[in-house]
Design a protein around this motif. Structure first.
Motif, PDB file in Angstrom:
ATOM      1  N   THR A 263       0.839  -1.196   0.000  1.00  0.00           N
ATOM      2  CA  THR A 263       0.000   0.000   0.000  1.00  0.00           C
ATOM      3  C   THR A 263       0.877   1.250   0.000  1.00  0.00           C
ATOM      4  OG1 THR A 263      -0.068   0.146   2.426  1.00  0.00           O
ATOM      5  CG2 THR A 263      -1.756  -1.215   1.336  1.00  0.00           C
ATOM      6  N   ASP A 264       0.288   2.364  -0.412  1.00  0.00           N
ATOM      7  CA  ASP A 264       1.032   3.629  -0.413  1.00  0.00           C
ATOM      8  C   ASP A 264       1.461   4.008   1.001  1.00  0.00           C
ATOM      9  OD1 ASP A 264       0.676   3.798  -3.131  1.00  0.00           O
ATOM     10  OD2 ASP A 264      -1.051   5.155  -3.018  1.00  0.00           O
ATOM     11  N   THR A 265       0.586   3.752   1.972  1.00  0.00           N
ATOM     12  CA  THR A 265       0.892   4.095   3.364  1.00  0.00           C
ATOM     13  C   THR A 265       2.097   3.316   3.872  1.00  0.00           C
ATOM     14  OG1 THR A 265      -1.443   4.552   3.815  1.00  0.00           O
ATOM     15  CG2 THR A 265      -0.016   4.194   5.717  1.00  0.00           C
ATOM     16  N   LEU A 266       2.118   2.019   3.609  1.00  0.00           N
ATOM     17  CA  LEU A 266       3.235   1.193   4.070  1.00  0.00           C
ATOM     18  C   LEU A 266       4.510   1.544   3.308  1.00  0.00           C
ATOM     19  CD1 LEU A 266       4.408  -1.021   5.793  1.00  0.00           C
ATOM     20  CD2 LEU A 266       3.520  -2.713   4.151  1.00  0.00           C
ATOM     21  N   GLU A 267       4.374   1.768   2.018  1.00  0.00           N
ATOM     22  CA  GLU A 267       5.549   2.124   1.216  1.00  0.00           C
ATOM     23  C   GLU A 267       6.175   3.416   1.734  1.00  0.00           C
ATOM     24  OE1 GLU A 267       6.799   1.438  -3.365  1.00  0.00           O
ATOM     25  OE2 GLU A 267       4.742   2.052  -2.958  1.00  0.00           O
TER      26      GLU A 267
ATOM     27  N   ASN B  28       9.417  -5.890  14.140  1.00  0.00           N
ATOM     28  CA  ASN B  28       7.959  -5.923  14.202  1.00  0.00           C
ATOM     29  C   ASN B  28       7.587  -6.360  15.620  1.00  0.00           C
ATOM     30  OD1 ASN B  28       5.162  -6.285  13.619  1.00  0.00           O
ATOM     31  ND2 ASN B  28       5.552  -8.456  13.222  1.00  0.00           N
ATOM     32  N   VAL B  29       7.320  -5.384  16.490  1.00  0.00           N
ATOM     33  CA  VAL B  29       7.002  -5.653  17.891  1.00  0.00           C
ATOM     34  C   VAL B  29       5.772  -4.857  18.287  1.00  0.00           C
ATOM     35  CG1 VAL B  29       9.325  -6.284  18.638  1.00  0.00           C
ATOM     36  CG2 VAL B  29       8.669  -3.880  18.581  1.00  0.00           C
ATOM     37  N   ILE B  30       5.100  -5.318  19.334  1.00  0.00           N
ATOM     38  CA  ILE B  30       3.871  -4.644  19.770  1.00  0.00           C
ATOM     39  C   ILE B  30       4.185  -3.293  20.400  1.00  0.00           C
ATOM     40  CG2 ILE B  30       1.881  -4.802  21.319  1.00  0.00           C
ATOM     41  CD1 ILE B  30       2.018  -7.852  20.955  1.00  0.00           C
ATOM     42  N   LYS B  31       5.185  -3.273  21.270  1.00  0.00           N
ATOM     43  CA  LYS B  31       5.556  -2.023  21.939  1.00  0.00           C
ATOM     44  C   LYS B  31       6.946  -1.578  21.494  1.00  0.00           C
ATOM     45  CE  LYS B  31       2.743  -2.862  26.073  1.00  0.00           C
ATOM     46  NZ  LYS B  31       2.757  -2.988  27.556  1.00  0.00           N
ATOM     47  N   LYS B  32       7.082  -0.291  21.267  1.00  0.00           N
ATOM     48  CA  LYS B  32       8.332   0.251  20.730  1.00  0.00           C
ATOM     49  C   LYS B  32       9.525  -0.091  21.605  1.00  0.00           C
ATOM     50  CE  LYS B  32      10.327   4.540  18.922  1.00  0.00           C
ATOM     51  NZ  LYS B  32      10.088   5.983  18.666  1.00  0.00           N
ATOM     52  N   GLU B  33       9.334  -0.128  22.924  1.00  0.00           N
ATOM     53  CA  GLU B  33      10.452  -0.395  23.831  1.00  0.00           C
ATOM     54  C   GLU B  33      10.982  -1.827  23.707  1.00  0.00           C
ATOM     55  OE1 GLU B  33       6.644  -0.219  26.469  1.00  0.00           O
ATOM     56  OE2 GLU B  33       7.463   0.809  24.706  1.00  0.00           O
ATOM     57  N   LYS B  34      10.257  -2.690  22.992  1.00  0.00           N
ATOM     58  CA  LYS B  34      10.712  -4.062  22.778  1.00  0.00           C
ATOM     59  C   LYS B  34      11.529  -4.218  21.492  1.00  0.00           C
ATOM     60  CE  LYS B  34       8.780  -5.913  26.425  1.00  0.00           C
ATOM     61  NZ  LYS B  34       9.592  -6.531  27.498  1.00  0.00           N
ATOM     62  N   THR B  35      11.788  -3.089  20.813  1.00  0.00           N
ATOM     63  CA  THR B  35      12.589  -3.121  19.593  1.00  0.00           C
ATOM     64  C   THR B  35      13.948  -3.765  19.874  1.00  0.00           C
ATOM     65  OG1 THR B  35      11.534  -1.094  18.807  1.00  0.00           O
ATOM     66  CG2 THR B  35      13.624  -1.691  17.771  1.00  0.00           C
ATOM     67  N   VAL B  36      14.366  -4.671  18.996  1.00  0.00           N
ATOM     68  CA  VAL B  36      15.662  -5.326  19.177  1.00  0.00           C
ATOM     69  C   VAL B  36      16.761  -4.281  19.024  1.00  0.00           C
ATOM     70  CG1 VAL B  36      17.241  -7.092  18.327  1.00  0.00           C
ATOM     71  CG2 VAL B  36      14.759  -7.505  18.295  1.00  0.00           C
ATOM     72  N   LYS B  37      17.677  -4.278  19.973  1.00  0.00           N
ATOM     73  CA  LYS B  37      18.766  -3.299  19.961  1.00  0.00           C
ATOM     74  C   LYS B  37      19.535  -3.355  18.639  1.00  0.00           C
ATOM     75  CE  LYS B  37      22.808  -1.862  22.675  1.00  0.00           C
ATOM     76  NZ  LYS B  37      23.665  -2.200  23.846  1.00  0.00           N
ATOM     77  N   GLY B  38      19.729  -2.184  18.037  1.00  0.00           N
ATOM     78  CA  GLY B  38      20.453  -2.099  16.780  1.00  0.00           C
ATOM     79  C   GLY B  38      19.560  -2.114  15.555  1.00  0.00           C
TER      80      GLY B  38
ATOM     81  N   ASP C 190       6.136   0.820  13.081  1.00  0.00           N
ATOM     82  CA  ASP C 190       4.777   0.646  13.592  1.00  0.00           C
ATOM     83  C   ASP C 190       3.918   0.009  12.497  1.00  0.00           C
ATOM     84  OD1 ASP C 190       2.451   0.778  15.043  1.00  0.00           O
ATOM     85  OD2 ASP C 190       2.100   2.914  14.655  1.00  0.00           O
ATOM     86  N   LEU C 191       3.521  -1.238  12.713  1.00  0.00           N
ATOM     87  CA  LEU C 191       2.785  -1.983  11.688  1.00  0.00           C
ATOM     88  C   LEU C 191       1.466  -2.514  12.218  1.00  0.00           C
ATOM     89  CD1 LEU C 191       5.740  -4.214  10.384  1.00  0.00           C
ATOM     90  CD2 LEU C 191       4.820  -2.173   9.252  1.00  0.00           C
ATOM     91  N   THR C 192       0.430  -2.465  11.390  1.00  0.00           N
ATOM     92  CA  THR C 192      -0.799  -3.191  11.671  1.00  0.00           C
ATOM     93  C   THR C 192      -0.543  -4.660  11.328  1.00  0.00           C
ATOM     94  OG1 THR C 192      -1.681  -2.953   9.428  1.00  0.00           O
ATOM     95  CG2 THR C 192      -2.156  -1.163  10.998  1.00  0.00           C
ATOM     96  N   SER C 193      -1.482  -5.527  11.686  1.00  0.00           N
ATOM     97  CA  SER C 193      -1.332  -6.953  11.349  1.00  0.00           C
ATOM     98  C   SER C 193      -1.217  -7.135   9.843  1.00  0.00           C
ATOM     99  CB  SER C 193      -2.528  -7.747  11.878  1.00  0.00           C
ATOM    100  OG  SER C 193      -2.608  -7.670  13.276  1.00  0.00           O
ATOM    101  N   GLU C 194      -2.044  -6.422   9.103  1.00  0.00           N
ATOM    102  CA  GLU C 194      -2.017  -6.556   7.644  1.00  0.00           C
ATOM    103  C   GLU C 194      -0.706  -6.027   7.070  1.00  0.00           C
ATOM    104  OE1 GLU C 194      -4.675  -5.275   3.730  1.00  0.00           O
ATOM    105  OE2 GLU C 194      -5.629  -5.625   5.670  1.00  0.00           O
TER     106      GLU C 194
END
Length: 281
Positions: free
Chosen positions: A149-153, A200-210, A215-219
């Motif tokens: 989609t344009d939004t995801l792109e 791809n994580v639910i909460k930003k603070e769980k982002t893998v270091k590095g 921010d993604l929806t399921s789709e």
């Protein structure tokens, strides 16, 4: 391929349901919902009447992938709570039945080996037994995959070209987590190879270091997973939705038993998905 436009029904606050239909609430994870929609024909053959699936808003993508219009999408948490308060313990016309043993306390003995992941039976035949339908060895695959989609792109273009992005998906509802050390080492290896790594994580603070948080929806997670260079994921429902990625889908299992129960290659009758048992010390 153009995005599919499907108008789904919504349940009103009075839960007015038709007496000539059976209603199944897909109450578990994305992968469970995919399997449930894949056996619609088996359920309707058994029951002799139309089945309507009730899906969480985050699972709407699964209905789209099966081009399944006989679904009701719960519009918010309030409606989800209302449905869960009005579940029937038995499969009855015009009543809502939970489509997973997790919401059936009386089925704990049946559910426990899967819950504890020490089952001697694989997940696909087990879930067929729960629904009381004949076991179909090869899972009926989706007929549609949502396009970029344009939004995801626009989200992706801030970081890199989509075919140079590697997506990490380190979270799963029913799997033991892999260590931060494993994911961080993987990020370093991928970056050394020239890839841009996103989490791809639910909460930003769980982002893998590095890596980079996105921010993604399921789709959107499905779309990115299907279009990016590769995906590295702990075994989760997302893996079921992007199984067709094959050799570029790297799936990690925390135990031998979790691999036996949930193997994607076994479930989808494939041999090309990269599946690894990763027991950390």
């Amino acid at each position: 391929m153009e995005d599919i436009e499907v108008e789904f029904d919504h349940i009103n606050n009075n839960l007015d349901l038709s007496d000539d239909k059976y209603y199944y609430y897909c109450c578990a994870g994305l992968g469970d919902t995919l399997i449930t929609l894949s056996i619609r024909d088996l359920l309707e053959e058994k029951l002799g009447k139309k089945v309507v699936f009730i899906l969480k808003k985050t699972h709407e993508v699964v209905a789209k992938m099966y081009e399944d219009k006989d679904c009701i999408i719960l519009k918010d948490k309030e409606m989800q709570e209302l449905v869960e308060k009005n579940l029937s313990k038995k499969i009855m016309n015009g009543k809502i039945y939970a489509a997973h043993p997790a919401l059936h306390p009386e089925m704990w003995t049946f559910f426990r080996p899967i819950y504890d992941q020490d089952s001697t039976e694989r997940f696909l035949p087990w879930i067929h037994r729960f629904f009381g339908v004949k076991y179909r060895e090869k899972l009926k695959e989706p007929t549609y995959y949502p396009p970029m989609t344009d939004t995801l792109e626009s989200k992706i273009s801030k970081f890199d070209k989509v075919d140079n992005i590697v997506m990490l998906s380190p979270e799963a509802t029913s799997m033991l987590p892999l260590s931060d050390r494993f994911w961080e080492n993987l990020v370093n290896e991928l970056k050394e190879q020239g890839y841009t790594v996103v989490s791809n994580v639910i909460k930003k603070e769980k982002t893998v270091k590095g890596s980079i948080y996105i921010d993604l929806t399921s789709e959107e997670a499905v779309i990115l997973g299907l279009n990016c260079h590769s995906v590295h994921s702990v075994r989760s429902g997302l893996c079921d939705l992007i199984f067709s990625k094959g050799k570029d889908l790297h799936v990690y299992y925390p135990t031998h038993s979790s691999y036996f129960i949930y193997s994607l290659n076994s479930m989808f009758r494939r041999t090309d998905i990269d599946e690894r048992i990763l027991i950390e010390k």
